[in-house]
Design a protein around this motif. Structure first.
Motif, mmCIF file in Angstrom:
data_model
loop_
_atom_site.group_PDB
_atom_site.id
_atom_site.type_symbol
_atom_site.label_atom_id
_atom_site.label_comp_id
_atom_site.label_asym_id
_atom_site.label_seq_id
_atom_site.Cartn_x
_atom_site.Cartn_y
_atom_site.Cartn_z
ATOM 1 N N GLU A 1 49.204 60.196 20.349
ATOM 2 C CA GLU A 1 49.620 59.421 21.505
ATOM 3 C C GLU A 1 48.385 59.025 22.296
ATOM 4 O O GLU A 1 47.604 59.873 22.734
ATOM 5 C CB GLU A 1 50.563 60.236 22.390
ATOM 6 N N LEU A 2 48.195 57.737 22.428
ATOM 7 C CA LEU A 2 47.046 57.234 23.163
ATOM 8 C C LEU A 2 47.335 57.257 24.657
ATOM 9 O O LEU A 2 48.483 57.096 25.083
ATOM 10 C CB LEU A 2 46.710 55.809 22.716
ATOM 11 N N PRO A 3 46.311 57.464 25.472
ATOM 12 C CA PRO A 3 46.530 57.482 26.913
ATOM 13 C C PRO A 3 46.959 56.117 27.442
ATOM 14 O O PRO A 3 46.672 55.077 26.837
ATOM 15 C CB PRO A 3 45.172 57.888 27.487
ATOM 16 N N ASN A 4 47.618 56.137 28.547
ATOM 17 C CA ASN A 4 48.132 54.940 29.183
ATOM 18 C C ASN A 4 47.009 54.267 29.976
ATOM 19 O O ASN A 4 46.273 54.927 30.696
ATOM 20 C CB ASN A 4 49.283 55.334 30.106
ATOM 21 N N ILE A 5 46.887 52.956 29.840
ATOM 22 C CA ILE A 5 45.855 52.223 30.583
ATOM 23 C C ILE A 5 46.475 51.408 31.716
ATOM 24 O O ILE A 5 45.913 50.406 32.163
ATOM 25 C CB ILE A 5 45.035 51.322 29.643
ATOM 26 N N ALA A 6 47.587 51.873 32.216
ATOM 27 C CA ALA A 6 48.294 51.145 33.265
ATOM 28 C C ALA A 6 47.483 51.074 34.554
ATOM 29 O O ALA A 6 47.580 50.089 35.300
ATOM 30 C CB ALA A 6 49.639 51.798 33.543
ATOM 31 N N GLU A 7 46.668 52.080 34.823
ATOM 32 C CA GLU A 7 45.860 52.080 36.045
ATOM 33 C C GLU A 7 44.881 50.907 36.047
ATOM 34 O O GLU A 7 44.732 50.213 37.052
ATOM 35 C CB GLU A 7 45.099 53.407 36.159
ATOM 36 N N SER A 8 44.231 50.660 34.933
ATOM 37 C CA SER A 8 43.293 49.533 34.842
ATOM 38 C C SER A 8 44.027 48.207 34.966
ATOM 39 O O SER A 8 43.555 47.291 35.650
ATOM 40 C CB SER A 8 42.552 49.566 33.510
ATOM 41 N N LEU A 9 45.172 48.112 34.302
ATOM 42 C CA LEU A 9 45.942 46.866 34.380
ATOM 43 C C LEU A 9 46.409 46.589 35.804
ATOM 44 O O LEU A 9 46.359 45.443 36.277
ATOM 45 C CB LEU A 9 47.128 46.925 33.425
ATOM 46 N N ALA A 10 46.849 47.625 36.492
ATOM 47 C CA ALA A 10 47.299 47.457 37.881
ATOM 48 C C ALA A 10 46.132 47.045 38.779
ATOM 49 O O ALA A 10 46.293 46.195 39.667
ATOM 50 C CB ALA A 10 47.928 48.745 38.381
ATOM 51 N N ALA A 11 44.959 47.619 38.566
ATOM 52 C CA ALA A 11 43.790 47.257 39.379
ATOM 53 C C ALA A 11 43.395 45.805 39.137
ATOM 54 O O ALA A 11 43.051 45.081 40.082
ATOM 55 C CB ALA A 11 42.632 48.191 39.066
ATOM 56 N N VAL A 12 43.437 45.355 37.905
ATOM 57 C CA VAL A 12 43.099 43.958 37.601
ATOM 58 C C VAL A 12 44.129 43.020 38.204
ATOM 59 O O VAL A 12 43.783 41.965 38.773
ATOM 60 C CB VAL A 12 42.976 43.751 36.070
ATOM 61 N N ARG A 13 45.413 43.380 38.109
ATOM 62 C CA ARG A 13 46.472 42.534 38.697
ATOM 63 C C ARG A 13 46.320 42.436 40.215
ATOM 64 O O ARG A 13 46.470 41.344 40.786
ATOM 65 C CB ARG A 13 47.846 43.094 38.347
ATOM 66 N N SER A 14 46.051 43.555 40.849
ATOM 67 C CA SER A 14 45.909 43.514 42.316
ATOM 68 C C SER A 14 44.684 42.692 42.710
ATOM 69 O O SER A 14 44.723 41.944 43.690
ATOM 70 C CB SER A 14 45.836 44.917 42.897
ATOM 71 N N PHE A 15 43.590 42.808 41.958
ATOM 72 C CA PHE A 15 42.416 41.982 42.261
ATOM 73 C C PHE A 15 42.739 40.507 42.070
ATOM 74 O O PHE A 15 42.331 39.660 42.864
ATOM 75 C CB PHE A 15 41.238 42.382 41.364
ATOM 76 N N LYS A 16 43.488 40.195 41.031
ATOM 77 C CA LYS A 16 43.853 38.812 40.765
ATOM 78 C C LYS A 16 44.737 38.252 41.873
ATOM 79 O O LYS A 16 44.584 37.114 42.294
ATOM 80 C CB LYS A 16 44.547 38.695 39.407
ATOM 81 N N LEU A 17 45.691 39.069 42.361
ATOM 82 C CA LEU A 17 46.564 38.627 43.447
ATOM 83 C C LEU A 17 45.762 38.362 44.700
ATOM 84 O O LEU A 17 45.992 37.360 45.415
ATOM 85 C CB LEU A 17 47.649 39.673 43.713
ATOM 86 N N VAL A 18 44.823 39.242 45.015
ATOM 87 C CA VAL A 18 43.986 39.053 46.221
ATOM 88 C C VAL A 18 43.146 37.794 46.050
ATOM 89 O O VAL A 18 42.985 37.003 47.001
ATOM 90 C CB VAL A 18 43.096 40.288 46.449
ATOM 91 N N ARG A 19 42.581 37.566 44.898
ATOM 92 C CA ARG A 19 41.741 36.400 44.643
ATOM 93 C C ARG A 19 42.562 35.113 44.709
ATOM 94 O O ARG A 19 42.118 34.099 45.232
ATOM 95 C CB ARG A 19 41.072 36.515 43.278
ATOM 96 N N ASP A 20 43.795 35.147 44.168
ATOM 97 C CA ASP A 20 44.633 33.943 44.172
ATOM 98 C C ASP A 20 45.133 33.596 45.567
ATOM 99 O O ASP A 20 45.421 32.436 45.853
ATOM 100 C CB ASP A 20 45.836 34.133 43.233
ATOM 101 N N LYS A 21 45.233 34.571 46.476
ATOM 102 C CA LYS A 21 45.696 34.303 47.850
ATOM 103 C C LYS A 21 44.642 33.580 48.674
ATOM 104 O O LYS A 21 44.942 32.948 49.644
ATOM 105 C CB LYS A 21 46.069 35.614 48.539
ATOM 106 N N ARG A 22 43.417 33.655 48.250
ATOM 107 C CA ARG A 22 42.343 33.003 49.003
ATOM 108 C C ARG A 22 42.308 31.553 48.805
ATOM 109 O O ARG A 22 42.669 30.722 48.287
ATOM 110 C CB ARG A 22 41.000 33.566 48.608
#
Length: 190
Positions: free
Chosen positions: A169-190
């Motif tokens: 069972e490989l570890p979950n990389i959801a933390e990285s995906l969530a960080a990238v999504r949140s950065f993208k949302l902040v960048r798109d709001k500008r």
């Protein structure tokens, strides 16, 4: 990310670093090496002697005598008769005597079973892999001569492969995906 020193990317870099460390700590399965071992067993199937096959040596040159015609004729007939009728002890009573056609299909079915095991290995399907390896090992023990070196090597390889873990069972990389999504949302709001 490593080239930019933007503070907005700091959370993304931390999340990626943690996920990369978790992925590096995950157990590594040598799929390529295991596949090569299965391929070696598949290639050796034709050279494995069957349990019912027994090679009877022909008469040696020492046995050939320079006696008279009738003596040579009698010994020749006796040798021919001995070749027609053989009495032997079979250690495993269930070892079947197979015709050439049956032995061909036995070898092909063993190959198919091993190819299916290889596919299960590539899919990381542990239960199917173990079932196919176990079935192939049973066929080796039942139909092939266990005293022959190629059969012993193949059985040892199949046993070793059956004991190796495949499904990890490989570890979950959801933390990285969530960080990238949140950065993208902040960048798109500008």
């Amino acid at each position: 990310l490593s080239r930019t020193d933007r503070p907005q990317l700091l959370n993304v870099r931390r999340a990626l670093t943690r996920d990369i460390e978790r992925l590096k700590a995950a157990p590594n399965v040598d799929i390529t090496g295991m596949t090569l071992k299965i391929d070696q067993v598949i290639a050796a199937v034709d050279g494995m002697p069957l349990a019912g096959d027994e090679r009877v040596p022909g008469p040696s040159r020492d046995e050939a005598r320079e006696d008279g015609f009738w003596s040579r004729l009698g010994s020749g007939l006796w040798e021919e008769l001995r070749q027609l009728v053989r009495i032997r002890n079979i250690e495993q009573p269930e070892a079947p005597l197979l015709t050439p056609t049956q032995s061909y299909f036995l070898r092909q079915n063993l190959r198919l079973r091993l190819l299916n095991a290889r596919l299960a290995l590539l899919e990381r399907n542990d239960s199917v892999l173990r079932a196919d390896l176990s079935s192939a090992n049973e066929w080796l023990n039942r139909y092939f001569d266990g005293r022959a070196k190629p059969v012993q090597n193949a059985a040892a390889t199949l046993k070793q492969l059956g004991a190796s873990p495949v499904a990890t069972e490989l570890p979950n990389i959801a933390e990285s995906l969530a960080a990238v999504r949140s950065f993208k949302l902040v960048r798109d709001k500008r």
